[in-house]
Design an enzyme around this catalytic site. Structure first.
Site, PDB file in Angstrom:
ATOM      1  NE  ARG A 208      18.942  -2.688  -3.534  1.00  0.00           N
ATOM      2  CZ  ARG A 208      18.205  -1.838  -2.984  1.00  0.00           C
ATOM      3  NH1 ARG A 208      18.374  -0.570  -2.799  1.00  0.00           N
ATOM      4  NH2 ARG A 208      16.822  -2.178  -2.606  1.00  0.00           N
ATOM      5  CB  SER A 305      14.735  -7.118  -4.588  1.00  0.00           C
ATOM      6  OG  SER A 305      13.762  -6.559  -3.984  1.00  0.00           O
ATOM      7  CD  GLU A 401      18.541  -6.243  -5.330  1.00  0.00           C
ATOM      8  OE1 GLU A 401      18.657  -6.774  -4.184  1.00  0.00           O
ATOM      9  OE2 GLU A 401      18.147  -5.327  -5.407  1.00  0.00           O
TER      10      GLU A 401
HETATM   11  N1  EPU Z   1       4.321  -4.111  -7.149  1.00  0.00           N
HETATM   12  C1  EPU Z   1       3.588  -4.565  -7.593  1.00  0.00           C
HETATM   13  N2  EPU Z   1       3.399  -6.238  -7.534  1.00  0.00           N
HETATM   14  C2  EPU Z   1       4.206  -6.610  -7.145  1.00  0.00           C
HETATM   15  C3  EPU Z   1       5.215  -5.878  -6.032  1.00  0.00           C
HETATM   16  C4  EPU Z   1       5.299  -4.504  -6.178  1.00  0.00           C
HETATM   17  O1  EPU Z   1       2.632  -4.074  -8.401  1.00  0.00           O
HETATM   18  O2  EPU Z   1       4.133  -7.861  -6.685  1.00  0.00           O
HETATM   19  C5  EPU Z   1       4.332  -2.470  -7.253  1.00  0.00           C
HETATM   20  C6  EPU Z   1       4.117  -1.872  -5.798  1.00  0.00           C
HETATM   21  O3  EPU Z   1       2.622  -1.720  -5.683  1.00  0.00           O
HETATM   22  C7  EPU Z   1       4.724  -0.567  -5.752  1.00  0.00           C
HETATM   23  C8  EPU Z   1       6.107  -0.690  -6.727  1.00  0.00           C
HETATM   24  O4  EPU Z   1       5.719  -1.874  -7.344  1.00  0.00           O
HETATM   25  O5  EPU Z   1       4.081   0.355  -6.494  1.00  0.00           O
HETATM   26  C9  EPU Z   1       7.203  -0.895  -5.696  1.00  0.00           C
HETATM   27  O6  EPU Z   1       7.225  -1.922  -4.879  1.00  0.00           O
HETATM   28  P1  EPU Z   1       7.770  -2.100  -3.142  1.00  0.00           P
HETATM   29  O7  EPU Z   1       7.590  -0.805  -2.663  1.00  0.00           O
HETATM   30  O8  EPU Z   1       7.235  -3.493  -2.722  1.00  0.00           O
HETATM   31  O9  EPU Z   1       9.225  -1.876  -3.542  1.00  0.00           O
HETATM   32  P2  EPU Z   1      10.029  -2.959  -4.772  1.00  0.00           P
HETATM   33  O10 EPU Z   1      10.306  -1.703  -5.724  1.00  0.00           O
HETATM   34  O11 EPU Z   1       9.296  -4.004  -4.925  1.00  0.00           O
HETATM   35  C10 EPU Z   1      12.313  -1.912  -3.256  1.00  0.00           C
HETATM   36  C11 EPU Z   1      13.523  -2.669  -3.000  1.00  0.00           C
HETATM   37  C12 EPU Z   1      13.563  -3.538  -1.928  1.00  0.00           C
HETATM   38  C13 EPU Z   1      13.008  -2.627  -0.811  1.00  0.00           C
HETATM   39  C14 EPU Z   1      11.575  -1.867  -1.380  1.00  0.00           C
HETATM   40  C15 EPU Z   1      11.200  -0.930  -0.292  1.00  0.00           C
HETATM   41  C16 EPU Z   1      14.811  -2.934  -5.293  1.00  0.00           C
HETATM   42  C17 EPU Z   1      14.958  -4.021  -6.549  1.00  0.00           C
HETATM   43  N3  EPU Z   1      13.923  -3.737  -4.287  1.00  0.00           N
HETATM   44  O12 EPU Z   1      11.396  -3.113  -3.853  1.00  0.00           O
HETATM   45  O13 EPU Z   1      14.689  -4.125  -1.561  1.00  0.00           O
HETATM   46  O14 EPU Z   1      12.870  -3.240   0.384  1.00  0.00           O
HETATM   47  O15 EPU Z   1      11.971  -1.167  -2.424  1.00  0.00           O
HETATM   48  O16 EPU Z   1      11.892   0.250  -0.231  1.00  0.00           O
HETATM   49  O17 EPU Z   1      15.350  -1.647  -5.311  1.00  0.00           O
HETATM   50  C18 EPU Z   1      16.134  -6.003  -1.979  1.00  0.00           C
HETATM   51  O18 EPU Z   1      16.881  -5.125  -2.632  1.00  0.00           O
HETATM   52  O19 EPU Z   1      16.409  -7.042  -2.001  1.00  0.00           O
HETATM   53  C19 EPU Z   1      14.752  -5.257  -1.512  1.00  0.00           C
HETATM   54  C20 EPU Z   1      14.243  -6.217  -0.902  1.00  0.00           C
END
Ligand code: EPU
Length: 405
Positions: A208, A305, A401
């Site tokens: 990012r 995010s 972010e």
């Molecule tokens: N999780 C929780 N609770 C929640 C949300 C997530 O326990 O409320 C856990 C999930 O179960 C999972 C882990 O956290 O084990 C990761 O969650 P998720 O796969 O939903 O992805 P994320 O890390 O929350 C990142 C990016 C997103 C992108 C997704 C999918 C960042 C900051 N965010 O989110 O990007 O769409 O992966 O690849 O890197 C963005 O940058 O605006 C964005 C939406």
């Protein structure tokens, strides 16, 4: 080299590029504004495509209130050349406003990028090269490349925002970052009016992050991206390994070989025997996952995010994991460990919880939502409250972010 010519049939439909504005007669001295007050910086008059006192509430996806003292819709790079050199004035470059927290009025010049156009500019043995204007909608570009038979961006489907913003924060999702499909970009330096070309190395991509953030150009508008060229490898492989996407691909039963899987499969005869899902099927799976977990900004204003996934030392990750066995951890190449910010926010009690008119989304705790009529100050207050609770509970610092303006 990468730029062999393409036939018009390969180019597909180009978005119409609107005519550039007529060059203004020049910069004339500007004495006083109508209300008698001097403009903040008034040595030179602005070109007539610059508007005054423009409401920004509908121009960012968090729908926070604020006005821009000066506002220009940039449809052609030549407009930027006309604005160059005016270095005393504050500037900010706006795309779709999907990664922005407006904290109030902006007293400078806001440049809204609306440069259109997308074309297949060439191909070589290994890749297609697609170029798009900074103002093109990102998701529409992804769908267009798929329709052209040039896959490779499908994991990034449905990410809100513009083409020009994509490299700035190196957008990423479901196991892919745009840096992996990036060839080069063109930008205008607003200090000098010069057009620059930045290749992959010059962009210094990281998680990012890019040179635009590292040098603060995303805040001061010093270098404005006008066009981006993507490199889409012909040796396409579906990327369906990322946790939730893998589950969705299984649910849609698309991980098995599919006979008409890959457009342009003649480039890779070995894929015919075991082609796997089509790029369009991967895109549809990504779209399904995103629709389930991420709120549509048109229905519930948000900026995706809200915090980066923090990277911590292996030692701290170990300590946290022994105390909290469910904590998702992603070991990085440099030995550090990335943690899931969404998990930390949820386990600090913030999932689905509001503070004032803003809250952390009930289906994905990492997304901050505006429940209606919120201000930038309320967003700041919630962000600080969440950061404090995560720090106290886990000893981990979350960083926002989106950009605060
Ligand atoms: N999780 C929780 N609770 C929640 C949300 C997530 O326990 O409320 C856990 C999930 O179960 C999972 C882990 O956290 O084990 C990761 O969650 P998720 O796969 O939903 O992805 P994320 O890390 O929350 C990142 C990016 C997103 C992108 C997704 C999918 C960042 C900051 N965010 O989110 O990007 O769409 O992966 O690849 O890197 C963005 O940058 O605006 C964005 C939406």
């Amino acid at each position: 080299s990468a730029r062999s010519p393409v036939t018009s049939s390969m180019i597909g439909q180009r978005a119409p590029v609107s005519a550039p504005p007529k060059p203004n007669a020049g910069w004339r001295p500007c004495s006083r504004a109508k209300n008698g007050r001097r403009h903040a910086v008034s040595e030179r008059q602005l070109p007539d495509f610059v508007e005054r006192d423009v409401d920004l509430t509908t121009r960012t996806t968090l729908a926070l209130p604020g006005r821009a003292a000066l506002y220009a819709e940039i449809r052609d790079a030549r407009q930027l050349a006309m604005l160059a050199g005016d270095n005393a004035r504050r500037r900010f470059v706006l795309g779709a406003g999907s990664n922005l927290v407006l904290t109030g009025d902006f007293d400078g010049l806001l440049l809204r990028m609306a440069i259109r156009g997308r074309e297949l500019v060439g191909d070589d043995e290994n890749a297609w090269y697609v170029r798009a204007g900074a103002g093109e909608n990102w998701h529409q570009l992804v769908l267009w490349t798929l329709a052209q038979g040039c896959p490779g961006l499908e994991n990034l489907a449905l990410i809100p925002g513009t083409v020009g913003a994509a490299p700035i924060q190196n957008i990423g999702a479901y196991g892919l970052e745009v840096a992996e499909r990036f060839q080069s970009l063109e930008a205008v330096d607003l200090a000098t009016g010069q057009t620059l070309r930045l290749d992959h190395a010059a962009c210094r991509f990281a998680y990012r992050d890019s040179v635009f953030k590292q040098e603060g150009w995303h805040l001061n508008g010093q270098r404005v991206i006008t066009r981006v060229t993507f490199r889409l490898p012909k040796a396409w492989q579906p990327l369906t390994g990322y946790g939730e996407l893998a589950a969705e691909a299984d649910r849609q039963q698309i991980r098995q070989p599919h006979p008409q899987a890959v457009p342009n499969a003649h480039f890779r005869p070995n894929l015919r025997s075991n082609p796997g899902p089509t790029p369009r099927q991967v895109a549809d799976a990504v779209i399904a996952v995103r629709r389930r977990k991420l709120p549509d900004p048109a229905a519930l204003p948000n900026a995706g995010s809200f915090f980066h996934n923090p990277q911590v030392s292996a030692a701290l990750a170990e300590r946290l994991a022994s105390a909290h066995p469910g904590l998702p951890r992603y070991p990085q190449a440099d030995g550090r460990v990335k943690l899931a910010a969404g998990w930390l926010v949820e386990h600090s009690g913030w999932k689905g919880r509001d503070l004032g008119r803003v809250g952390m989304y009930e289906k994905q705790a990492l997304v901050l939502v505006n429940r209606g009529g919120a201000s930038g100050a309320e967003v700041g207050a919630l962000a600080r409250a969440v950061q404090t609770d995560v720090r106290e509970r886990f000893g981990v610092e979350l960083t926002p972010e989106p950009v605060f303006l």
